[in-house]
Design an enzyme around this catalytic site. Sequence first.
Site, PDB file in Angstrom:
ATOM      1  N   ASP A 216       0.829  -1.202   0.000  1.00 55.99           N
ATOM      2  CA  ASP A 216       0.000   0.000   0.000  1.00 55.99           C
ATOM      3  C   ASP A 216       0.865   1.253   0.000  1.00 55.99           C
ATOM      4  O   ASP A 216       1.405   1.646   1.033  1.00 55.99           O
ATOM      5  CB  ASP A 216      -0.919  -0.013   1.221  1.00 55.99           C
ATOM      6  CG  ASP A 216      -1.988   1.062   1.167  1.00 55.99           C
ATOM      7  OD1 ASP A 216      -1.968   1.870   0.209  1.00 55.99           O
ATOM      8  OD2 ASP A 216      -2.846   1.102   2.062  1.00 55.99           O
TER       9      ASP A 216
ATOM     10  N   ASP B  18      -1.980   5.102  -5.552  1.00 58.82           N
ATOM     11  CA  ASP B  18      -2.284   4.319  -4.355  1.00 58.82           C
ATOM     12  C   ASP B  18      -2.420   2.845  -4.725  1.00 58.82           C
ATOM     13  O   ASP B  18      -3.481   2.396  -5.167  1.00 58.82           O
ATOM     14  CB  ASP B  18      -3.570   4.841  -3.716  1.00 58.82           C
ATOM     15  CG  ASP B  18      -3.865   4.203  -2.362  1.00 58.82           C
ATOM     16  OD1 ASP B  18      -3.171   3.247  -1.991  1.00 58.82           O
ATOM     17  OD2 ASP B  18      -4.798   4.661  -1.688  1.00 58.82           O
TER      18      ASP B  18
END
Length: 412
Positions: free
Chosen positions: A59, A259
């Site tokens: 992430d 992201d």
Amino acid sequence: MAARMALIAGLLLLLRLVPPSSSSSDVVLELQGNVYPTGHFFITMNIGDPAKPYYLDIDTGSILTWLQCDAPCQHCNKVPHPLYKPTKSKLVKCKEQRCADLQSDVGKPKRCGPQSQCDYAIHYVDGSSVGVLIVDRFSLRGNGTNPTDIAFGCGYDQGEENYNVATPVDGMVGLGRGRVTLLTQLKSQGVISKHVVGHCLSSKGGGFLFFGDAMVPTSGITWFPMNRGHKHYSPGAGTLHLDSNSQPINTAPMEVIFDSGATYTYFAPQPYQATLSVVKSTLSSECKFLNEVTDKDRALNVCWQGKDKIRSVDEVKKCFRSLSLIFSHGDNKAILEIPPEHYLIISQEGHVCLGILDGSKEHPSLGKRNLIGGITMLDKMVIYDNERALLGWVDYPCDRMPSSESMITSRL
């Protein structure tokens, strides 16, 4: 003469934006997972002494690496491995600098309670994690490398909204910009010499993640400056186009965040509606066999069905046009191409679905933010060069694990 001077200026700008090659070692980790139906790309990390395997979601939109742990766990998901069991000797004290760094990263003032442990609470667009900071051994297997001590989160409460939900991962590896990220700790301990992270997500599933700059190609990369005022990885504002030569789809530039923890790409309401409208209106006339589906496929709200079950995007990508995001900064310009196969998904029902979603409806806390998620990063090497504050991307065969004598490669 003016043309020659412009060419020289352009070359100088290009040289400034291309980081030099380095002899540093990379840590290269094999990825598992996919955009659909798994919804995660993750590494296997061996943690503890003796080491035990855990699956960690990658992430770039998060800072802290954490595991669900038995402290005991108040609200935990159903995870693939037994919960990590911490010991008091591994707790980070509230007065330690690492705790102050964590509190600075998450934007919370440090308050030391009676137990003197380093508590944290992190909120995400789709949930939260509450826990304590601990230190344990991370084993990066390959080339005889020794385990290294890493501070990470022992998450004992994932929020009631995620309680008892089955998930393919045990936790998360935070790759964002911060003082307690795994990348920052690896550099401070000399495991890597450059504060660089990159990933390559394959449309076939899997791929690889790397730390350090030995994997970065010497040519062919599109580089663009990061927005220094943004806490996330962002190239700033860009304009969204149908193909790359048309007028912008949305009237106002849209600031985007890269992201990898987001499965899909999420747009704010205005650019989403503009994108949806242009995708529907430009469906090829050869594709009248596609009809919009009225019922939803899980989180995928806009889908089309054919006469027969659709098995691959290759069967229908001719029906859709490419999108592109164009970023400008001074004289520098960069284009992120988004072909149909990087914004379309074939659902388990055999429908072709739009993998660009309205973030304000799917995750209201996103507000007007725009996230470039995993689906749009497929088959690209994406590089986050924190040394020079540059973002880079290049088309790459992500289903092939790289091999180099300068790399510490793990296929756990």
